[in-house]
Design a protein around this motif. Sequence first.
Motif, short mmCIF file in Angstrom:
data_model
loop_
_atom_site.label_atom_id
_atom_site.label_comp_id
_atom_site.label_asym_id
_atom_site.label_seq_id
_atom_site.Cartn_x
_atom_site.Cartn_y
_atom_site.Cartn_z
N ASP A 189 0.82 -1.22 0.00
CA ASP A 189 0.00 0.00 0.00
C ASP A 189 0.85 1.26 0.00
N VAL A 190 1.97 1.24 0.71
CA VAL A 190 2.81 2.43 0.78
C VAL A 190 3.39 2.75 -0.60
N PHE A 191 3.95 1.73 -1.26
CA PHE A 191 4.52 1.94 -2.59
C PHE A 191 3.44 2.40 -3.57
N TRP A 192 2.31 1.71 -3.55
CA TRP A 192 1.25 2.01 -4.52
C TRP A 192 0.71 3.42 -4.34
N SER A 193 0.45 3.82 -3.09
CA SER A 193 -0.10 5.15 -2.83
C SER A 193 0.92 6.26 -3.05
N THR A 194 2.21 5.90 -3.01
CA THR A 194 3.27 6.89 -3.21
C THR A 194 3.55 7.12 -4.69
#
Length: 347
Positions: free
Chosen positions: A197-202
């Motif tokens: 989620d962190v990579f995708w939302s960033t």
Amino acid sequence: MKTSFSSTHSIQTTLLQTMARAQNDLAKANEEVTTGVYADLGVELGAQTSRSLDLSRDMLRLESQMTTNSIATQRLTSSEEALSQLADISQGVMDSLVGLSSSSSTLDVARSTITSALNSFTDVANTSVSGEYLFSGTNSDVKPMLSYTEEGSPMAAAVDAELDTYLLSQGLTSASQMSAGQMSDFLTGLEATFNDDVFWSTYASQSSDTNITTRISATEVVDTSTNANSQGFRSFVFASVVSSKFLTNEIPEATRVSVTESATAAIGKAISGLNDQRSTIGLSTERVSKATGSLADQKSIIETHINELQGVDVYEASTRVSALQSLLEASYTLTSRIQQLSLVNYL
């Protein structure tokens, strides 16, 4: 014997009062003929006025709810159409991967087709209706998908950084040196990164995980949007990115097989995920439709009660209009004649 008389002034005063009342009654009658309801509800309904007001408020509430449902239906319908396009784009990528061969020209065409599909996918995912982005969840004023192919793309830089880190860990200097096993290992890790989620939302999405919810009736609330953080979106972007990046002649054929297998599996997940979203949207659309139908039935019942309370006999009102117009015409004629009376005519 006593002689009595009536002055023209008193007759004129009486006629003017009669005309004023007739004009007032005529205005009310005309309003009733036009609207079909009493001109003065308080006078006509008396104690039932409060019930009439309650029914009118219920009518406004139902109309407001139906308007809200109409907006939700528009958003759901547009989302379903967009998801259908995204599924078609994904199927096109699947066809390119399945028909892939090792020839240079075929690789170039496939890579170009998939890159174009990724751009089209991003454009459709960023569709907005009435100023709201369809796939942003509750962040409806923010464009959900970030581009991988535009110059200076943070997503492209992040993927390159992941590749560089893996190559360094394997003691390699370029992707062309990777074996099939190493490529498979790297892509497994990269896919997990896309699902983080962190990579995708960033780097990929500015969408909210929370969808828009709408109250569609007094007791029912449903999701009336979807978002770009779903598995379908992640898998499509991953498959397209690795295909456009690694399906080149510089990568050994055996290693390209790993790329194709990984991309094909991911695009299959994408199609499945997008179809799941379409199903969810379809169920919400059906629930909104049923709720709106129920509201329409309730509105019809209330309209019947309101008409029974407030409705006038239009035929009777029209008759009163005609009678009052005749009375006014007679009054105008008589007043005109009285005004013409003068003693001068008799001297």
